[in-house]
Design a protein around this motif. Structure first.
Motif, short mmCIF file in Angstrom:
data_model
loop_
_atom_site.label_atom_id
_atom_site.label_comp_id
_atom_site.label_asym_id
_atom_site.label_seq_id
_atom_site.Cartn_x
_atom_site.Cartn_y
_atom_site.Cartn_z
N LEU A 42 0.97 -1.26 0.02
CA LEU A 42 0.04 0.14 0.12
C LEU A 42 0.85 1.43 0.15
N LEU A 43 0.64 1.92 -0.89
CA LEU A 43 1.72 3.34 -1.16
C LEU A 43 0.92 4.37 -1.27
N SER B 106 -1.11 17.12 -5.47
CA SER B 106 -1.74 15.90 -5.89
C SER B 106 -1.47 14.57 -5.17
N VAL B 107 -2.35 13.76 -4.62
CA VAL B 107 -2.00 12.94 -4.00
C VAL B 107 -2.68 11.48 -4.52
N ALA B 108 -2.30 10.27 -4.47
CA ALA B 108 -2.83 9.03 -4.68
C ALA B 108 -2.61 8.15 -3.81
N VAL B 109 -3.35 6.95 -3.78
CA VAL B 109 -3.06 6.14 -3.02
C VAL B 109 -3.09 4.57 -4.00
N HIS B 110 -2.07 3.61 -3.95
CA HIS B 110 -2.10 2.47 -4.91
C HIS B 110 -2.01 1.36 -4.06
N GLU B 111 -2.60 0.27 -4.24
CA GLU B 111 -2.50 -1.06 -3.48
C GLU B 111 -2.00 -2.10 -4.70
N ASN B 112 -0.55 -2.35 -4.51
CA ASN B 112 0.12 -3.01 -5.81
C ASN B 112 0.11 -1.83 -6.78
N SER B 113 -0.44 -2.37 -8.10
CA SER B 113 -0.32 -1.49 -9.10
C SER B 113 -1.65 -0.97 -9.44
N GLY B 114 -2.76 -1.13 -8.59
CA GLY B 114 -4.15 -0.71 -8.67
C GLY B 114 -4.37 0.49 -7.96
N LEU B 115 -4.92 1.57 -8.76
CA LEU B 115 -5.20 2.87 -8.05
C LEU B 115 -6.55 2.92 -7.38
N LEU B 116 -6.45 3.25 -5.95
CA LEU B 116 -7.57 3.23 -4.89
C LEU B 116 -8.18 4.61 -4.93
N ILE C 125 -4.53 14.11 1.86
CA ILE C 125 -3.62 12.83 2.15
C ILE C 125 -4.79 12.06 2.95
N LYS C 126 -5.36 12.70 4.03
CA LYS C 126 -6.27 12.00 4.72
C LYS C 126 -7.49 11.60 4.06
N SER C 127 -7.96 12.43 3.19
CA SER C 127 -9.08 12.11 2.34
C SER C 127 -8.80 10.87 1.49
N ALA C 128 -7.70 10.89 0.84
CA ALA C 128 -7.44 9.85 -0.09
C ALA C 128 -7.11 8.55 0.75
N VAL C 129 -6.59 8.48 1.82
CA VAL C 129 -6.36 7.29 2.41
C VAL C 129 -7.64 6.68 3.15
N GLU C 130 -8.39 7.66 3.59
CA GLU C 130 -9.69 7.18 4.00
C GLU C 130 -10.80 6.78 2.97
N HIS C 131 -10.64 7.29 1.82
CA HIS C 131 -11.42 6.78 0.65
C HIS C 131 -10.89 5.58 0.23
N SER C 132 -9.57 5.25 0.33
CA SER C 132 -9.01 3.84 -0.01
C SER C 132 -9.63 2.85 0.88
N ILE D 38 -0.60 9.92 -9.53
CA ILE D 38 -0.96 8.82 -9.98
C ILE D 38 0.33 8.06 -10.62
N THR D 39 0.90 9.11 -11.53
CA THR D 39 2.27 8.21 -12.30
C THR D 39 3.36 8.07 -11.37
N ILE D 40 3.40 9.14 -10.41
CA ILE D 40 4.51 8.79 -9.44
C ILE D 40 4.33 7.79 -8.50
N GLY D 41 3.00 7.34 -8.38
CA GLY D 41 2.70 5.98 -7.94
C GLY D 41 3.16 4.95 -8.47
N LYS D 42 2.80 5.01 -9.77
CA LYS D 42 3.21 3.82 -10.63
C LYS D 42 4.68 3.40 -10.58
N LEU D 43 5.43 4.25 -10.59
CA LEU D 43 6.96 4.53 -10.83
C LEU D 43 7.25 3.80 -9.35
N ALA D 44 6.57 4.39 -8.27
CA ALA D 44 7.08 4.11 -6.92
C ALA D 44 6.86 2.60 -6.69
N VAL D 45 5.86 1.80 -7.20
CA VAL D 45 5.60 0.43 -7.07
C VAL D 45 6.76 -0.18 -7.55
N GLN D 46 7.30 0.00 -8.70
CA GLN D 46 8.57 -0.55 -9.29
C GLN D 46 9.77 -0.24 -8.03
#
Length: 230
Positions: A2-3, A14-24, A43-50, A189-197
């Motif tokens: 979970l990232l 901009s903030v995003a939460v990814h679980e593995n490669s999936g955007l939550l 950040i708080k809203s994105a994590v809670e929404h996920s 969103i794309t920061i998260g995709k590269l961060a998963v790798q």
């Protein structure tokens, strides 16, 4: 895995939460100012929404720059604070590389040149192939008639980002220069995709020592002349 990913490279955040490669979840706020209070609310809203809590995160990813001095400082300070408080690793991603990832699927066989506006006729830029590999390293470029001509001779190059407006009048007539009509901004969103790798290969930063990639020193505007009367 979970990232949480954060991007404050230019105005807004901009903030995003990814679980593995999936955007939550993701939130984007396009404003003229970057504020730590606004960012922490998103950040708080994105994590809670996920459906998770901050404690559930496995890592925090940040867009390291280049970009706005103030924006990068706000984002990095927030990310480091979360890593300290939650005892989580920090991942840093090049802002321009994440921007290139946004458009790569639409321009197979082209070179991609994301640009972030800097002062006067200067931009922060890099060039990537359609597999998101660096062709030309991140650097500050002062735009003129000769800029990018060597690349354009043999390649179609896509110029985008808020800095592309500076080079468009200079390169628009070149048959190999392409300027998408859509606005392309840095995104968590794309920061998260590269961060998963990066997470999968343990590419973590030293939280205490990490600093944003400003690319050049901050220059404050000159003081205004006093209007003296006698």
């Amino acid at each position: 895995m979970l990232l949480l990913s954060i991007d404050t490279s230019i105005r807004g955040c901009s903030v995003a939460v990814h679980e593995n490669s999936g955007l939550l979840a993701s939130y984007d706020l396009n404003t003229d100012k970057s504020s730590s209070s606004i960012l922490t609310t998103l950040i708080k809203s994105a994590v809670e929404h996920s459906g998770y809590d901050l404690a559930d995160l496995d890592a925090v990813a940040i867009a390291k720059g280049p970009g706005s001095y103030t924006g990068l400082r706000v984002g990095v300070s927030t990310a480091k604070g979360l890593c300290y408080a939650l005892d989580k690793p920090l991942i840093a991603i090049n802002t321009l590389q994440a921007m290139a990832l946004q458009v790569a699927p639409f321009y197979a066989g082209h070179l991609l040149c994301p640009m972030i506006d800097a002062r006067r006729m200067e931009v922060y830029a890099a060039v990537f192939d359609d597999q998101n590999n660096f062709v030309w390293p991140t650097q500050a470029v002062i735009m003129n008639d000769a800029s990018f001509q060597d690349l354009l001779t043999d390649h179609k190059v896509v110029f985008f980002g808020d800095g592309a407006a500076k080079c468009k009048p200079l390169l628009l007539e070149h048959p190999n220069a392409i300027f998408p009509e859509m606005e392309i901004r840095p995104s968590a969103i794309t920061i998260g995709k590269l961060a998963v790798q990066a997470f999968e290969t343990n590419q973590f930063e030293d939280v205490a020592a990490f600093e944003p990639y400003y690319l050049k020193d901050f220059m404050s505007p000159p003081p205004k002349k006093a209007n003296l009367t006698v």
